[in-house]
Design a protein around this motif. Structure first.
Motif, mmCIF file in Angstrom:
data_model
loop_
_atom_site.group_PDB
_atom_site.id
_atom_site.type_symbol
_atom_site.label_atom_id
_atom_site.label_comp_id
_atom_site.label_asym_id
_atom_site.label_seq_id
_atom_site.Cartn_x
_atom_site.Cartn_y
_atom_site.Cartn_z
ATOM 1 N N ILE A 1 49.771 36.006 33.922
ATOM 2 C CA ILE A 1 48.535 35.417 34.429
ATOM 3 C C ILE A 1 47.741 34.936 33.220
ATOM 4 O O ILE A 1 47.552 35.674 32.251
ATOM 5 N N ARG B 1 51.426 42.891 31.994
ATOM 6 C CA ARG B 1 51.494 43.373 33.371
ATOM 7 C C ARG B 1 50.524 44.536 33.505
ATOM 8 O O ARG B 1 50.248 45.251 32.541
ATOM 9 N N LYS C 1 44.861 30.155 41.046
ATOM 10 C CA LYS C 1 45.743 29.434 41.972
ATOM 11 C C LYS C 1 45.669 27.928 41.764
ATOM 12 O O LYS C 1 46.619 27.208 42.074
ATOM 13 N N GLU D 1 46.805 40.741 40.352
ATOM 14 C CA GLU D 1 48.250 40.897 40.263
ATOM 15 C C GLU D 1 48.895 40.847 41.645
ATOM 16 O O GLU D 1 49.893 40.139 41.859
ATOM 17 N N ARG D 2 48.337 41.564 42.588
ATOM 18 C CA ARG D 2 48.917 41.585 43.947
ATOM 19 C C ARG D 2 48.760 40.241 44.633
ATOM 20 O O ARG D 2 49.666 39.799 45.351
ATOM 21 N N GLU D 3 47.644 39.563 44.424
ATOM 22 C CA GLU D 3 47.414 38.256 45.062
ATOM 23 C C GLU D 3 48.283 37.158 44.468
ATOM 24 O O GLU D 3 48.632 36.209 45.165
ATOM 25 N N LEU D 4 48.604 37.274 43.182
ATOM 26 C CA LEU D 4 49.312 36.188 42.507
ATOM 27 C C LEU D 4 50.783 36.477 42.279
ATOM 28 O O LEU D 4 51.525 35.583 41.851
ATOM 29 N N ALA D 5 51.232 37.700 42.556
ATOM 30 C CA ALA D 5 52.645 38.053 42.307
ATOM 31 C C ALA D 5 53.548 37.333 43.294
ATOM 32 O O ALA D 5 53.198 37.103 44.425
ATOM 33 N N LEU E 1 52.758 45.646 38.180
ATOM 34 C CA LEU E 1 53.912 44.936 38.731
ATOM 35 C C LEU E 1 54.572 44.032 37.698
ATOM 36 O O LEU E 1 53.888 43.412 36.868
ATOM 37 N N ASN E 2 55.901 43.919 37.784
ATOM 38 C CA ASN E 2 56.602 42.887 37.022
ATOM 39 C C ASN E 2 56.409 41.580 37.777
ATOM 40 O O ASN E 2 56.789 41.464 38.934
ATOM 41 N N ARG E 3 55.788 40.618 37.108
ATOM 42 C CA ARG E 3 55.482 39.332 37.744
ATOM 43 C C ARG E 3 55.253 38.322 36.643
ATOM 44 O O ARG E 3 55.277 38.638 35.466
ATOM 45 N N GLU E 4 55.037 37.064 37.035
ATOM 46 C CA GLU E 4 54.748 36.028 36.043
ATOM 47 C C GLU E 4 53.432 36.354 35.342
ATOM 48 O O GLU E 4 52.533 36.972 35.927
#
Length: 188
Positions: free
Chosen positions: A74, A66, A39, A184-188, A69-72
């Motif tokens: 990390i 990934r 973060k 993934e869940r915290e940063l998505a 999840l599809n996300r930015e």
């Protein structure tokens, strides 16, 4: 043969239950360390030898690609992937420096090093940890067999309660997957 197969699975289950009972708080702390760094715009570096090198690459791939999840992406780098760097450093300086030289080149204050060593005593992992600490990185270890030298030099060493190398590596993988899922869940 069937008895052997069953005994292997029961051994895995027993180790998993022991690990969960003893280490759930440490796994949560590792996630907190990594989430805080990410973060703040920092990265995770991962290193290990042999099967732990494969785990390093797997972990980095799950984060930069990934997990579920599809996300930015990390920011995570496996230090076991650059064969040119590994072979040049190994040839010019010695195998014990293959990760520490990369940490010296890549680490920034606030980054995290995930150091994976089944024994906790791999010389090249210990050297990488020491360089990471000198550069202001947080260090999370994943080990077994009592934790070895990683106990003294990591901010947090997650020690699998086993001396059985395959069981330790299996627990490392489930911990790595759990961390990936949480990050993934915290940063998505």
């Amino acid at each position: 043969m069937k008895d052997f197969i069953q005994s292997e699975f029961f051994s895995h289950i027993d180790t998993a239950q022991s690990t969960l009972k003893l280490l759930v708080d440490d796994i949560s702390k590792a996630c907190d360390i990594m989430i805080k760094a990410l973060k703040a715009g920092n990265k995770i570096m991962v290193c290990g030898n042999g099967g732990s090198a494969a785990d390093s690459q797997h972990f980095a791939a799950e984060l930069s690609g990934r997990y579920k999840l599809n996300r930015e992406a990390i920011s995570c780098v496996a230090l076991s992937t650059d064969t040119s760097a590994i072979t040049a450093i190994g040839n010019d300086f010695g195998f014990e420096f293959i990760f520490s030289r990369q940490v010296e080149a890549l680490a920034k204050y606030g980054d995290v090093l995930l150091a994976i060593s089944t024994s906790g005593n791999s010389a090249n992992i210990i050297k990488a940890v020491n360089v990471a600490k000198s550069k202001g990185c947080s260090v999370v270890g994943l080990s077994g067999k009592g934790g070895g030298e990683l106990n003294a030099c990591c901010d947090l060493n997650i020690v699998i309660p086993s001396s059985n190398t395959p069981r330790i590596q299996e627990m490392h993988l489930i911990i790595e997957h759990t961390i990936c899922d949480i990050l993934e869940r915290e940063l998505a």
